[in-house]
Design a protein around this motif. Structure first.
Motif, mmCIF file in Angstrom:
data_model
loop_
_atom_site.group_PDB
_atom_site.id
_atom_site.type_symbol
_atom_site.label_atom_id
_atom_site.label_comp_id
_atom_site.label_asym_id
_atom_site.label_seq_id
_atom_site.Cartn_x
_atom_site.Cartn_y
_atom_site.Cartn_z
ATOM 1 N N UNK A 131 0.843 -1.200 0.000
ATOM 2 C CA UNK A 131 0.000 0.000 0.000
ATOM 3 C C UNK A 131 0.875 1.246 0.000
ATOM 4 N N UNK A 132 1.910 1.280 0.834
ATOM 5 C CA UNK A 132 2.767 2.471 0.914
ATOM 6 C C UNK A 132 3.537 2.705 -0.387
ATOM 7 N N UNK A 133 4.005 1.644 -1.030
ATOM 8 C CA UNK A 133 4.733 1.809 -2.292
ATOM 9 C C UNK A 133 3.798 2.292 -3.404
ATOM 10 N N UNK A 134 2.588 1.764 -3.441
ATOM 11 C CA UNK A 134 1.620 2.228 -4.430
ATOM 12 C C UNK A 134 1.242 3.680 -4.177
ATOM 13 N N UNK A 135 1.110 4.046 -2.928
ATOM 14 C CA UNK A 135 0.762 5.418 -2.585
ATOM 15 C C UNK A 135 1.830 6.398 -3.073
ATOM 16 N N UNK A 136 3.078 6.012 -2.958
ATOM 17 C CA UNK A 136 4.174 6.847 -3.462
ATOM 18 C C UNK A 136 4.015 7.071 -4.966
ATOM 19 N N UNK A 137 3.762 5.991 -5.690
ATOM 20 C CA UNK A 137 3.617 6.101 -7.153
ATOM 21 C C UNK A 137 2.356 6.884 -7.531
ATOM 22 N N UNK A 138 1.268 6.688 -6.788
ATOM 23 C CA UNK A 138 0.034 7.419 -7.077
ATOM 24 C C UNK A 138 0.201 8.912 -6.826
ATOM 25 N N UNK A 139 0.918 9.276 -5.764
ATOM 26 C CA UNK A 139 1.177 10.702 -5.494
ATOM 27 C C UNK A 139 1.947 11.343 -6.644
ATOM 28 N N UNK A 140 2.906 10.595 -7.185
ATOM 29 C CA UNK A 140 3.708 11.113 -8.299
ATOM 30 C C UNK A 140 2.858 11.250 -9.556
ATOM 31 N N UNK A 141 2.063 10.252 -9.838
ATOM 32 C CA UNK A 141 1.264 10.213 -11.069
ATOM 33 C C UNK A 141 0.039 11.132 -11.010
ATOM 34 N N UNK A 142 -0.525 11.274 -9.813
ATOM 35 C CA UNK A 142 -1.759 12.064 -9.634
ATOM 36 C C UNK A 142 -1.564 13.065 -8.493
#
Length: 192
Positions: A131-142
Motif C-alpha cells: 500500500x505504501x509503495x503504491x501510494x508513493x507512485x500514485x502521489x507522483x502520477x496524480x
C-alpha cells in the motif's frame, strides 16, 4: 570477496526450511523441530541463530518484504514503460506475481493471522509495504488528488491484486480482468 558469515548462512537455511515446512505442514504443523529437521540443525541452533517460532516468522516476513521489493523494482526497472505506476501494476497483476512463492507464503499465513496477533502483525507489514509503495507512485502520477482518495485507491489495488489472484486461481469470475478494474479506479483520479 569474503565468505558470508556462518550466522547469515544458518539464518538463510532456517528461513528456507521454515518456508518448506509452511508449504508442507501448514502454519500449525510447522514447529521448530520440523524446521530444524529440514534445515539439518538441532532445535537449539534455531533458538541460537534466530529465536522462537515468532522470531522465525518475523525474520521470514522481513525477508519476504525485501524479496517482493527487489522483484518489483527489478520488474519496473526492466520495463520499457515510461510510467513506473503502469510497470508496477503490470508486476502486481502478472502471473509471475500471482504464482510467486512469497505470495503463496503470505497466503499460508493468512488463516493463522485471524487468531494470532503476532502473525497478524507480520502479515500486515507485508500488505502495508505494498500500500505504501503504491501510494508513493500514485502521489507522483496524480499529484492534485486528495491524500485520502489516493490511499483508498492504493488499498483497493492491493486488495484486487492479492484477492483477485487467488479468486482467479480457483476460477471465481474468471471472465473479469482485475487489472482492468484497477484502471477504471484510476480513471476516477483523472477526473479530479
Amino acid at each position: 570477496m569474503g565468505r558470508r558469515s556462518l550466522k547469515a548462512e544458518r539464518v538463510e537455511e532456517i528461513l528456507e526450511a521454515f518456508y518448506q515446512c509452511l508449504y508442507e505442514y501448514g502454519f500449525e504443523g510447522t514447529t521448530l523441530d520440523k524446521i530444524g529437521e529440514k534445515a539439518g540443525l538441532a532445535r537449539r541452533m534455531i533458538l541460537h541463530y534466530i529465536g522462537r517460532k515468532e522470531d522465525v516468522i518475523e525474520a521470514a516476513v522481513i525477508k519476504i518484504s525485501n524479496r517482493f521489493r527487489i522483484s518489483a523494482l527489478e520488474f519496473i526497472d526492466s520495463s520499457n514503460k515510461e510510467k513506473r505506476l503502469d510497470a508496477g501494476l503490470d508486476f502486481l497483476f502478472s502471473d509471475d506475481f500471482n504464482q510467486h512463492p512469497d505470495a503463496k507464503l503470505v497466503a499460508a499465513l493468512l488463516p493463522t493471522s485471524l487468531h494470532d496477533d503476532k502473525v497478524k502483525a507480520a502479515v500486515q507489514k507485508i500488505y502495508d509495504f505494498f500500500v505504501s509503495q503504491l501510494l508513493i507512485e500514485l502521489r507522483t502520477e496524480y499529484p492534485n488528488n486528495d491524500e485520502v482518495k489516493l490511499r483508498e485507491i492504493a488499498f483497493n489495488i492491493v486488495c484486487l491484486s492479492f484477492g483477485g489472484g487467488w479468486m482467479s486461481n480457483i476460477g471465481v469470475c474468471s471472465d473479469l480482468n482485475t487489472k482492468s478494474v484497477v484502471y477504471r479506479l484510476l480513471e476516477d483520479l483523472n477526473e479530479d
